[in-house]
Motif scaffolding. Structure first.
Motif, PDB file in Angstrom:
ATOM      1  N   PHE A  33       0.848  -1.205   0.000  1.00 35.85           N
ATOM      2  CA  PHE A  33       0.000   0.000   0.000  1.00 35.85           C
ATOM      3  C   PHE A  33       0.874   1.243   0.000  1.00 35.85           C
ATOM      4  N   ASN A  34       1.957   1.181   0.782  1.00 34.51           N
ATOM      5  CA  ASN A  34       2.846   2.324   0.888  1.00 34.51           C
ATOM      6  C   ASN A  34       3.484   2.640  -0.463  1.00 34.51           C
ATOM      7  N   SER A  35       3.827   1.580  -1.219  1.00 37.32           N
ATOM      8  CA  SER A  35       4.479   1.802  -2.507  1.00 37.32           C
ATOM      9  C   SER A  35       3.494   2.368  -3.523  1.00 37.32           C
ATOM     10  N   LEU A  36       2.192   2.105  -3.359  1.00 42.47           N
ATOM     11  CA  LEU A  36       1.172   2.631  -4.269  1.00 42.47           C
ATOM     12  C   LEU A  36       0.963   4.122  -4.040  1.00 42.47           C
ATOM     13  N   ALA A  37       1.002   4.543  -2.792  1.00 44.31           N
ATOM     14  CA  ALA A  37       0.791   5.947  -2.490  1.00 44.31           C
ATOM     15  C   ALA A  37       2.107   6.685  -2.705  1.00 44.31           C
ATOM     16  N   THR A  38       2.019   7.939  -3.112  1.00 41.91           N
ATOM     17  CA  THR A  38       3.261   8.649  -3.418  1.00 41.91           C
ATOM     18  C   THR A  38       3.833   9.366  -2.208  1.00 41.91           C
ATOM     19  N   SER A  71       6.644   8.916   4.881  1.00 42.97           N
ATOM     20  CA  SER A  71       6.794   9.347   6.277  1.00 42.97           C
ATOM     21  C   SER A  71       5.757   8.646   7.149  1.00 42.97           C
ATOM     22  N   THR A  72       4.564   8.344   6.581  1.00 45.57           N
ATOM     23  CA  THR A  72       3.559   7.574   7.319  1.00 45.57           C
ATOM     24  C   THR A  72       4.133   6.225   7.702  1.00 45.57           C
ATOM     25  N   MET A  73       4.782   5.599   6.745  1.00 45.42           N
ATOM     26  CA  MET A  73       5.365   4.279   6.972  1.00 45.42           C
ATOM     27  C   MET A  73       6.344   4.319   8.147  1.00 45.42           C
ATOM     28  N   THR A  74       7.256   5.278   8.117  1.00 45.78           N
ATOM     29  CA  THR A  74       8.235   5.387   9.208  1.00 45.78           C
ATOM     30  C   THR A  74       7.531   5.678  10.528  1.00 45.78           C
ATOM     31  N   VAL A 127       4.528   4.901  11.424  1.00 45.72           N
ATOM     32  CA  VAL A 127       3.789   3.746  11.936  1.00 45.72           C
ATOM     33  C   VAL A 127       4.754   2.676  12.437  1.00 45.72           C
ATOM     34  N   LEU A 128       5.853   2.506  11.752  1.00 46.83           N
ATOM     35  CA  LEU A 128       6.807   1.473  12.176  1.00 46.83           C
ATOM     36  C   LEU A 128       7.498   1.841  13.484  1.00 46.83           C
ATOM     37  N   PHE A 129       7.841   3.129  13.629  1.00 43.28           N
ATOM     38  CA  PHE A 129       8.642   3.514  14.801  1.00 43.28           C
ATOM     39  C   PHE A 129       7.949   4.510  15.717  1.00 43.28           C
ATOM     40  N   GLY A 130       6.763   4.948  15.337  1.00 43.26           N
ATOM     41  CA  GLY A 130       6.032   5.886  16.173  1.00 43.26           C
ATOM     42  C   GLY A 130       6.567   7.294  16.028  1.00 43.26           C
ATOM     43  N   ASN A 131       5.700   8.284  16.315  1.00 43.04           N
ATOM     44  CA  ASN A 131       6.171   9.664  16.316  1.00 43.04           C
ATOM     45  C   ASN A 131       5.338  10.475  17.290  1.00 43.04           C
ATOM     46  N   LEU A 132       5.833  10.507  18.521  1.00 43.84           N
ATOM     47  CA  LEU A 132       5.149  11.258  19.571  1.00 43.84           C
ATOM     48  C   LEU A 132       5.019  12.730  19.206  1.00 43.84           C
ATOM     49  N   LEU A 133       6.013  13.241  18.485  1.00 46.04           N
ATOM     50  CA  LEU A 133       6.050  14.686  18.222  1.00 46.04           C
ATOM     51  C   LEU A 133       5.023  15.100  17.176  1.00 46.04           C
ATOM     52  N   ALA A 134       4.390  14.109  16.522  1.00 46.62           N
ATOM     53  CA  ALA A 134       3.426  14.448  15.472  1.00 46.62           C
ATOM     54  C   ALA A 134       1.981  14.383  15.969  1.00 46.62           C
ATOM     55  N   ILE A 135       1.782  14.186  17.278  1.00 47.92           N
ATOM     56  CA  ILE A 135       0.409  14.040  17.784  1.00 47.92           C
ATOM     57  C   ILE A 135      -0.331  15.374  17.715  1.00 47.92           C
ATOM     58  N   THR A 136      -1.519  15.351  17.077  1.00 47.56           N
ATOM     59  CA  THR A 136      -2.290  16.576  16.887  1.00 47.56           C
ATOM     60  C   THR A 136      -3.318  16.745  18.001  1.00 47.56           C
TER      61      THR A 136
END
Lengths: 280, 299
Positions: free
Chosen positions: B116-121, B125-128, B130-139
């Motif tokens: 799915f990730n390869s289909l979307a352009t 960054s979503t992939m990374t 989701v794989l490793f989490g990103n606390l700093l991106a919480i809205t």
């Protein structure tokens, strides 16, 4: 019971410990019961009564359906035909607190979660484990847990993790959990399996005390009758796909036992009057 | 040979820590730590640690697929994690019997996530994340959703606490006493799916174990009392998240890495000291009580 099986009718005089409660209705009534699991008939023609206040073994060769019978009594396995009454109710039914009336000690008690819980908390679950919503533990509940632990001689290891207990200690905790709700019937599945002789002796004595002192009706699945003989009043035996009941005098019979276990069994009576049986 | 600075001290770390995006990270991390503490004890007792690891991976195609069709990442993640949890719960049986099936589904899901990730352009960054989490991106929106989920989780656990504990510790006895063991299993897995949906956004699919399972395992080593173990587990998760954010601001490190490192270090220290005291305690426990004399080896 319209046509009782001749071997299943226990003369009242044989059921010694139930003599005082002769008027009490039977703890268990099976009327022409059969059970089918996975398309296979496990056993059929189960017609018998187990008197209130008795100690009864459930015996039979491996795979004859002993555990299935327990599950029928607990209401976990439906019957294919016939009628079952446990303490006057259909299995698994009865008044809202009905299931407090039956204690159950399964085989292989607490195999996975024993590291995460103390013996005392496991016993407490026998009292509070089926109650929804959060509530504080009352002093009375705590006292009942203490009493149940004391009754099985488990007080000294009550605060240890279940995983740290020996097989005999675990079995006691399981029995404490089963009796903490003050049941009238306790059902145990192979409680003596994998215990050494001394622990077998102590668990049997404990079952005898529960029966004599508290009047609890006890049903115990066993593959070896010998350690239980001192407390037994009778036995349900699963033979050739049928379930029968007989008082102890009827069960301790060389022909019956030999047929039951598929090997020659000899019944020996010592000069002191003790009975035991052995394969010859 | 090139030298690599493993850490760089940032002297403006207090400024970073008190900024708006860091406020969201702290709040979000706190909510997730509490949720993980509530569920972690049961994950261990019910032997579903591997299943929770798998659910985090099952969420991956949900997240990357969400980007593909243009819905919120959290929603896609949630649908897949909770959906997968319900399937595992409905299958019943012990987790140990399903290891191969669960592992196979895990591999398939991860592969699908990559596809799915390869289909979307624009979703690398979503992939990374989701794989490793990103606390700093919480809205802010995510914070609201997290808070609602935590309240729902706490209410549900309070309601089913005792029957769930009974069913987890002695499922056979609980069933015989009328506890709906199968239903509870499905409900528990749905709750676990919720927690995983939240936790993946903090530490990611690959590191989820360290926040949901490891602190609970530490708590159980420290105390066999269920509610205390849950409290200890929540406390460890909280400290890991807070200290993780502080150190990551100070030393310019990825927050997930520091959070996971702290949780694992605490587990390791407790495990080592438990082993040490177990060995040393052998002689003391061997006091001549009836119970220990009966079985000295296991005492």
């Amino acid at each position: 019971m319209s046509t009782p099986d001749p071997t299943a009718t226990a003369p009242a005089a044989d059921v010694t410990s139930a003599a005082g409660a002769a008027a009490a209705p039977p703890a268990l009534v099976f009327d022409d019961v059969s059970v089918v699991r996975g398309g296979r008939l496990v056993w059929s023609e189960g017609t018998f009564e187990i008197p209130t206040g008795s100690v009864t073994a459930i015996i039979g060769s491996n795979g004859s359906g002993k555990t299935t019978m327990i599950k029928v009594i607990l209401g976990l396995v439906p019957t294919a035909s016939g009628r079952v009454r446990v303490l006057g109710h259909a299995p698994g039914e009865g008044p809202s607190s009905g299931r407090d009336d039956i204690g159950y000690v399964p085989q292989d008690y607490t195999s996975t979660a024993g590291d995460a819980i103390r013996a005392r908390d496991a016993v407490l679950l026998g009292l509070t484990g089926s109650r929804w919503a959060f509530s504080r533990i009352t002093r009375e509940q705590r006292e009942r847990v203490d009493q149940a632990l004391a009754a099985v001689d488990a007080t000294e290891f009550a605060n240890r993790r279940v995983s740290q207990l020996s097989g005999g200690q675990r079995q006691r905790v399981a029995i404490a959990q089963a009796i903490v709700s003050r049941p009238r019937l306790v059902v145990l599945d192979e409680p003596l399996a994998s215990l050494d002789l001394r622990n077998q002796r102590e668990i049997v004595d404990l079952l005898g005390r529960l029966n004599k002192d508290l009047g609890v009706t006890i049903l115990v699945v066993a593959h070896d009758l010998n350690p239980l003989l001192s407390v037994l009043d009778g036995a349900v035996y699963l033979l050739d796909g049928h379930a029968h009941h007989a008082p102890l005098s009827g069960v301790v019979d060389e022909d019956l036992l030999s047929h039951l276990y598929g090997t020659r069994i000899e019944v020996v009576r010592t000069p002191q009057g003790e009975l035991f049986m052995r394969s010859v | 040979m090139r030298t690599v600075d493993l850490v760089t001290y940032q002297d403006n770390w207090w400024e970073i820590l008190t900024s708006d995006f860091m406020r969201n990270a702290l709040l979000g991390g706190t909510i997730v730590a509490l949720a993980a503490g509530l569920i972690g004890y049961f994950v261990i007792v019910r032997n579903t640690a591997f299943a929770s690891h798998a659910l985090a991976h099952i969420g991956l195609p949900g997240a990357t697929g969400a980007v593909l069709i243009g819905i919120p990442v959290s929603l896609g993640l949630g649908i897949f994690a909770v959906g997968g949890a319900l399937v595992i719960g409905a299958l019943g049986k012990k987790a140990a019997d399903r290891e191969v099936a669960t592992g196979t589904v895990l591999a398939m899901a991860t592969g699908l996530g990559l596809y799915f990730n390869s289909l979307a352009t624009k979703s690398s960054s979503t992939m990374t994340n989701v794989l490793f989490g990103n606390l700093l991106a919480i809205t802010n929106d995510q914070l609201v959703v997290f808070a609602i989920m935590l309240v729902a989780l706490a209410a549900a656990v309070a309601l089913i606490y005792r029957p769930l504990l009974f069913a987890s510790v002695d499922s056979e006895v609980a069933e015989a006493r009328g506890v709906p063991v199968r239903t509870l299993s499905v409900v528990f897995m749905a709750l676990l799916g919720l927690v995983i949906t939240m936790a993946v956004q903090v530490v990611g699919t690959l590191l989820l174990f360290a926040l949901v399972v490891t602190p609970a395992a530490t708590g159980i080593q420290l105390t066999p009392r269920p509610r205390r173990a849950m409290a200890v587990s929540a406390a460890i998760s909280l400290v890991s998240v807070w200290a993780g954010l502080a150190f990551s601001a100070m030393l310019n490190l990825p927050p997930s890495f520091v959070v996971v490192t702290i949780a694992c270090l605490v587990w390791f220290v407790v495990w080592l000291s438990a082993r040490a005291s177990h060995r040393a305690g052998g002689a003391i426990v061997g006091a001549p009580t009836r119970a220990t004399a009966e079985h000295p080896v296991h005492a």
